[in-house]
Design a protein around this motif. Structure first.
Motif, PDB file in Angstrom:
ATOM      1  N   SER A 102      -7.526  -9.973   4.019  1.00  0.00           N
ATOM      2  CA  SER A 102      -8.415 -10.897   4.725  1.00  0.00           C
ATOM      3  C   SER A 102      -8.399 -10.615   6.220  1.00  0.00           C
ATOM      4  O   SER A 102      -7.443 -10.034   6.745  1.00  0.00           O
ATOM      5  N   TYR A 108      -7.080  -5.609  -0.638  1.00  0.00           N
ATOM      6  CA  TYR A 108      -8.097  -6.134   0.267  1.00  0.00           C
ATOM      7  C   TYR A 108      -7.416  -7.184   1.136  1.00  0.00           C
ATOM      8  O   TYR A 108      -6.937  -8.197   0.615  1.00  0.00           O
ATOM      9  N   GLU A 139     -10.788  -7.035   9.134  1.00  0.00           N
ATOM     10  CA  GLU A 139     -10.339  -7.030   7.747  1.00  0.00           C
ATOM     11  C   GLU A 139     -10.165  -5.590   7.306  1.00  0.00           C
ATOM     12  O   GLU A 139     -10.735  -4.673   7.925  1.00  0.00           O
ATOM     13  N   ILE A 183      -9.235  -2.607   3.926  1.00  0.00           N
ATOM     14  CA  ILE A 183      -9.041  -2.190   2.547  1.00  0.00           C
ATOM     15  C   ILE A 183      -8.048  -1.035   2.577  1.00  0.00           C
ATOM     16  O   ILE A 183      -8.207  -0.088   3.360  1.00  0.00           O
TER      17      ILE A 183
END
Length: 153
Positions: A38, A36, A147, A149
């Motif tokens: 930021s 993940y 952001e 993933i």
């Protein structure tokens, strides 16, 4: 140099060092095979890319700023992978925040700057789910924050 970095070099892109966090958070968190990352704000070699879409920045300029966010996202993934970007399996999801006026509606076209870049650079591994939303303001007046993933091996 990794296969992905070779492809980036062919595109004229060199990943910068992963940007340091600007406040009390970490740049990425790894949970199993998921990273993940930021939010990465729009910046380039000259500094921050600031502006408000629908006021003083065009959709095309916003897309270019989003591309820069994607480059920073990949730099963070490379750092998370101990410098080996070939550990990247795929981009799972992006969430793009666009600093825009209340009547601006082209947020998806802006965030396409990141999405298109990732697919061009990574092929099928760059295909992802996504959200593109408006924000009344973003940190430091930047135009875009994204952001992500990512799945790694």
């Amino acid at each position: 140099m990794s296969n992905f970095e070779t492809r980036l070099a062919d595109m004229g892109v060199t990943l910068p060092d992963a940007p340091a966090p600007a406040a009390n958070y970490v740049p990425f968190v790894m949970v199993g095979d998921i990273v993940y990352v930021s939010g990465q704000i729009s910046s380039d070699e000259s500094g921050l890319i600031t502006g408000k879409l629908g006021a003083d920045m065009s959709t095309e300029e916003g897309a270019a700023a989003a591309r820069r966010c994607a480059i920073s996202l990949l730099a963070q993934v490379k750092a998370a992978c101990g410098g080996n970007l070939d550990r990247l399996v795929r981009v799972v999801k992006l969430t793009g925040f666009v600093n825009s006026t209340a009547d601006y509606t082209e947020q998806p076209k802006v965030v396409n700057g990141a999405s298109d870049f990732l697919v061009e650079a990574l092929g099928d591994a760059g295909r992802h789910s996504r959200s593109a939303v408006s924000a009344a303001a973003l940190p430091l007046g930047v135009a875009i924050e994204i952001e992500g993933i990512f799945q790694i091996k």
